[in-house]
Scaffold this active site. Structure first.
Site, PDB file in Angstrom:
ATOM      1  N   HIS A 173       0.808  -1.064   0.123  1.00 40.85           N
ATOM      2  CA  HIS A 173       0.009   0.058  -0.030  1.00 40.85           C
ATOM      3  C   HIS A 173       0.759   1.407   0.059  1.00 40.85           C
ATOM      4  O   HIS A 173       0.232   2.409  -0.478  1.00 40.85           O
ATOM      5  CB  HIS A 173      -0.946  -0.120   1.402  1.00 40.85           C
ATOM      6  CG  HIS A 173      -0.321   0.078   2.636  1.00 40.85           C
ATOM      7  ND1 HIS A 173       0.272  -0.841   3.182  1.00 40.85           N
ATOM      8  CD2 HIS A 173       0.022   1.305   3.360  1.00 40.85           C
ATOM      9  CE1 HIS A 173       0.729  -0.464   4.319  1.00 40.85           C
ATOM     10  NE2 HIS A 173       0.686   0.654   4.554  1.00 40.85           N
ATOM     11  N   GLU A 211       6.901   4.261  13.987  1.00 38.02           N
ATOM     12  CA  GLU A 211       5.635   3.905  14.058  1.00 38.02           C
ATOM     13  C   GLU A 211       5.557   4.305  15.595  1.00 38.02           C
ATOM     14  O   GLU A 211       6.315   3.789  16.485  1.00 38.02           O
ATOM     15  CB  GLU A 211       5.109   2.532  13.851  1.00 38.02           C
ATOM     16  CG  GLU A 211       5.176   2.345  12.378  1.00 38.02           C
ATOM     17  CD  GLU A 211       4.456   0.906  12.059  1.00 38.02           C
ATOM     18  OE1 GLU A 211       3.416   0.945  11.548  1.00 38.02           O
ATOM     19  OE2 GLU A 211       5.228   0.111  12.340  1.00 38.02           O
ATOM     20  N   HIS A 235       8.168  -2.974   2.016  1.00 38.66           N
ATOM     21  CA  HIS A 235       7.841  -1.872   2.057  1.00 38.66           C
ATOM     22  C   HIS A 235       9.073  -0.784   1.673  1.00 38.66           C
ATOM     23  O   HIS A 235       8.983  -0.239   0.558  1.00 38.66           O
ATOM     24  CB  HIS A 235       7.196  -1.187   3.234  1.00 38.66           C
ATOM     25  CG  HIS A 235       5.647  -1.899   3.336  1.00 38.66           C
ATOM     26  ND1 HIS A 235       4.704  -1.918   2.487  1.00 38.66           N
ATOM     27  CD2 HIS A 235       5.213  -2.227   4.790  1.00 38.66           C
ATOM     28  CE1 HIS A 235       3.751  -2.477   3.100  1.00 38.66           C
ATOM     29  NE2 HIS A 235       3.916  -2.677   4.324  1.00 38.66           N
ATOM     30  N   LYS A 321       8.663  -0.033  16.118  1.00 39.42           N
ATOM     31  CA  LYS A 321       7.825   0.151  16.766  1.00 39.42           C
ATOM     32  C   LYS A 321       7.987   1.128  18.107  1.00 39.42           C
ATOM     33  O   LYS A 321       8.983   1.120  18.582  1.00 39.42           O
ATOM     34  CB  LYS A 321       6.993  -1.210  17.162  1.00 39.42           C
ATOM     35  CG  LYS A 321       6.647  -1.963  16.147  1.00 39.42           C
ATOM     36  CD  LYS A 321       5.303  -1.681  15.478  1.00 39.42           C
ATOM     37  CE  LYS A 321       4.868  -2.883  14.405  1.00 39.42           C
ATOM     38  NZ  LYS A 321       3.557  -2.309  13.705  1.00 39.42           N
TER      39      LYS A 321
END
Length: 489
Positions: A173, A211, A235, A321
Site C-alpha cells: 500500500h 511508528e 515496503h 515500533k
C-alpha cells in the site's frame, strides 16, 4: 478505461484489514463512479448470513470510510454484498460465484483478495483450484511474501502452479500513495530534478518509517516476523526501487516494473555490520511474546545500489515500533558546495545539506530546503524551504486512498504498483547475509528514536527525524501558510 463487471471475493472479510480498508475502499470507489457493475462475496470463519455480513460491513464503513454516505447509497451498495462461511467453501463459494456470473454476464472477471494470515494463503490458493475458480481470476496477496529466499521461492512456485504470474498482485500500500507516485512525476517531468538525480549531486538518501504503535494483538505474527521482514523487504525496499530507478521507456506497467527490478538486481547484499536491530523496552512482557525473545521491533540499515547512477551513495533505512512519532518520509540529501567564499560567521553549512523531502502521508507533502540570506547588514544565512501539500490545492478532496487505487488497478490488470515474484526473490537474496547472521538486538526506550547505535550507523550525517524543521500547517488547518521554519540551535 472500461472495466468489465467484477466479482470480488474477500477472504478474511470480517477481519481488521477488510473492516478498516477494503470494505470502506470499495464503497468509496462505488461513490466515485470508479466501480463497474459488481458483486462482493465475503468469506471468513464466522458462521453468519448475508444480513449479518452487511451489518458488519455497514458498521465498518460508518467508522472508517473517508466520505459520508446516505441510506439509499448504502442500500444500493450493500445489495451487492453476500457471504459464505469458510466451513461451507468451496462448494458454497462456487455457487455464489456462479450466481454472480449469472447476474453480471459471461464477461465477468473474478478478483480474489487474500486478506488472510500468510500461513493461510497457500490453502486458499489450492481451494481456488479445487473449485475451479482460478481461471479468469486475479489474486491480490498481502505481505509477507515468504520469510526468506527459500520460503519465497516455495510460495511463488505453489502460486504459479495455479495462477500465472501476470494475474498475481502482491500488494504494497505504500506504493499506492499519491506521494510515492509523485516521486515519478516530480523527477521525470521536471528538468530541475532529473539532471541532478545521481551520485554527482546526491550525498545520501533516507527512507524513514517510524511508528508509535506497538505490536498489539499481532504478537504471535510479529514474533515470527520482526521489523525487517514485516517492513523493510515488503515496503522500504519497494520505495527505494521507485526512488532509484532509471527513466522507464513509458509510464506503463512493464517498463516501470523492469526498471524497478533492475534496481533490486543492483542492490548489494546487506552487511550485518551495517545494521542495527532494536527491541523496545517492555516488548517481552507483551501478551504472546516469548520472555526471552530476540525478535527485533526496530531496524536501521545502510545499503548501496551498485550501478552507474548510484555507486557510492548510501541509502539509510529505518523503521520501528513504539517510536517518538509516526511518520513516513523519504529525504534526498544533496552534496554541499564549497563554502570558502562565505565569511566565518555566515552560518553557511550550519544546518547540513539541502534536502528534498517527501511525506508519504495522505497530505502528500514535498519540501525543498535551501540556504538564504537573513535580512539586514552582513552575510548571515538561515535555512528556509519551499513546500507543497495536496491539502493546499483545490483538489485535495479528490485523492484516492492507497487501497482504493490498488484494488482498482488490479481490476484493470495494471501491475505498475505491485511486486513481482522475481523482484521479491531478489530482495530476499540480498537479505540472506543479515538473516543468517543477525546482530544482537539493542534495547531502546518507548517513545524514543531507537537504540543509540543508530547515530554511529549514519555518521557523519544525521537522521532527518525528528525534524529540525517542522512541516508548516496549511491555511485550512489553522496555520498562516507562511513558509517559516525553525532550526535547531
Amino acid at each position: 478505461m472500461d472495466v468489465p463487471p467484477q466479482a470480488i471475493v474477500i477472504f478474511g472479510a470480517t477481519g481488521d484489514l477488510a473492516r478498516r480498508k477494503l470494505l470502506p475502499g470499495l464503497l468509496r470507489l462505488f461513490q466515485a463512479g470508479l466501480m463497474p457493475e459488481f458483486r462482493i462475496i465475503g468469506v471468513s470463519m464466522e458462521e453468519i448470513n448475508d444480513a449479518r455480513f452487511r451489518a458488519i460491513a455497514e458498521g465498518a464503513c460508518r467508522e472508517f470510510a473517508r466520505h459520508a454516505f446516505g441510506g439509499e447509497e448504502w442500500h444500493e451498495f450493500s445489495s451487492r454484498l453476500s457471504y459464505v462461511p469458510h466451513a461451507q467453501a468451496p462448494g458454497a463459494l462456487k455457487e455464489a460465484v456462479d450466481k454472480a456470473e449469472g447476474e453480471l454476464g459471461p464477461e465477468m472477471h473474478l478478483l480474489h483478495y487474500l486478506s488472510v494470515p500468510p500461513t493461510a494463503a497457500p490453502d486458499v490458493i489450492q481451494m481456488l483450484r479445487t473449485c475451479g475458480l482460478s481461471e479468469r481470476s486475479r489474486v491480490i496477496m498481502e505481505k509477507p511474501f515468504g520469510t526468506d529466499l527459500a520460503s519465497a521461492r516455495k510460495l511463488n512456485a505453489m502460486v504459479h502452479e495455479v495462477i500465472e504470474e501476470d494475474r498475481v498482485f502482491r500488494i504494497d500500500h505504500f506504493l499506492g500513495k499519491e506521494a510515492a507516485q509523485n516521486i515519478l512525476a516530480l523527477r521525470f517531468a521536471n528538468g530541475l530534478f532529473e539532471p541532478i538525480w545521481n551520485r554527482n549531486h546526491i550525498d545520501h538518501i533516507q527512507i524513514d518509517v517510524p511508528e508509535t504503535l506497538g505490536v498489539g494483538s499481532r504478537a504471535a505474527f510479529y514474533e515470527k516476523t520482526g521489523a525487517f521482514r514485516d517492513m523493510v523487504v515488503t515496503h522500504l525496499f519497494q520505495i527505494l526501487g521507485f526512488v532509484a530507478m532509471e527513466p522507464p521507456t513509458a509510464l506503463a506497467p512493464e517498463p516501470i516494473t523492469e526498471e524497478k527490478n533492475k534496481v533490486f538486481r543492483s542492490l548489494q547484499p546487506l552487511d550485518p555490520d551495517q545494521v542495527v536491530r532494536g527491541q523496545y523496552e517492555g516488548y517481552r512482557s507483551e501478551e504472546g511474546v516469548d520472555p526471552g525473545s530476540s525478535t527485533e521491533t526496530f531496524v536501521a540499515l545502510r545499503c548501496e545500489v551498485d550501478n552507474w547512477r548510484w555507486s557510492g551513495v548510501p541509502f539509510y533505512l529505518r523503521t520501528g515500533k513504539r517510536m517518538g512519532e509516526s511518520s513516513r518520509i523519504i529525504s534526498i540529501a544533496f552534496r554541499e558546495p564549497p563554502h570558502a567564499m562565505f565569511p566565518a560567521h555566515s552560518r553557511v553549512g550550519r544546518y547540513g545539506p539541502d534536502h528534498l523531502t517527501f511525506d508519504l502521508e495522505e497530505s502528500s507533502r514535498v519540501s525543498l530546503s535551501f540556504y538564504g540570506k537573513r535580512p539586514g547588514m552582513g552575510m548571515v544565512l538561515d535555512k528556509a524551504s519551499m513546500q507543497f501539500s495536496l491539502e493546499e490545492t483545490d483538489y485535495h478532496g479528490e485523492t484516492v486512498e492507497a487501497y482504493e487505487r490498488l484494488i482498482r488497478d488490479a481490476m484493470i490488470g495494471d501491475r505498475t504498483l505491485f511486486t513481482t515474484a522475481g523482484g521479491i526473490e531478489r530482495l530476499w537474496e540480498v537479505s540472506e547475509p543479515l538473516l543468517q547472521d543477525p546482530p544482537p538486538v539493542k534495547p531502546y526506550p518507548q517513545g524514543s528514536w531507537g537504540p543509540t547505535e543508530i547515530g554511529a550507523l549514519i555518521a557523519p550525517h544525521s537522521w532527518r527525524l525528528p525534524f529540525a524543521r517542522r512541516w508548516r500547517e496549511s491555511p485550512s488547518h489553522g496555520g498562516n501558510g507562511a513558509a517559516v521554519e525553525r532550526e535547531r540551535a
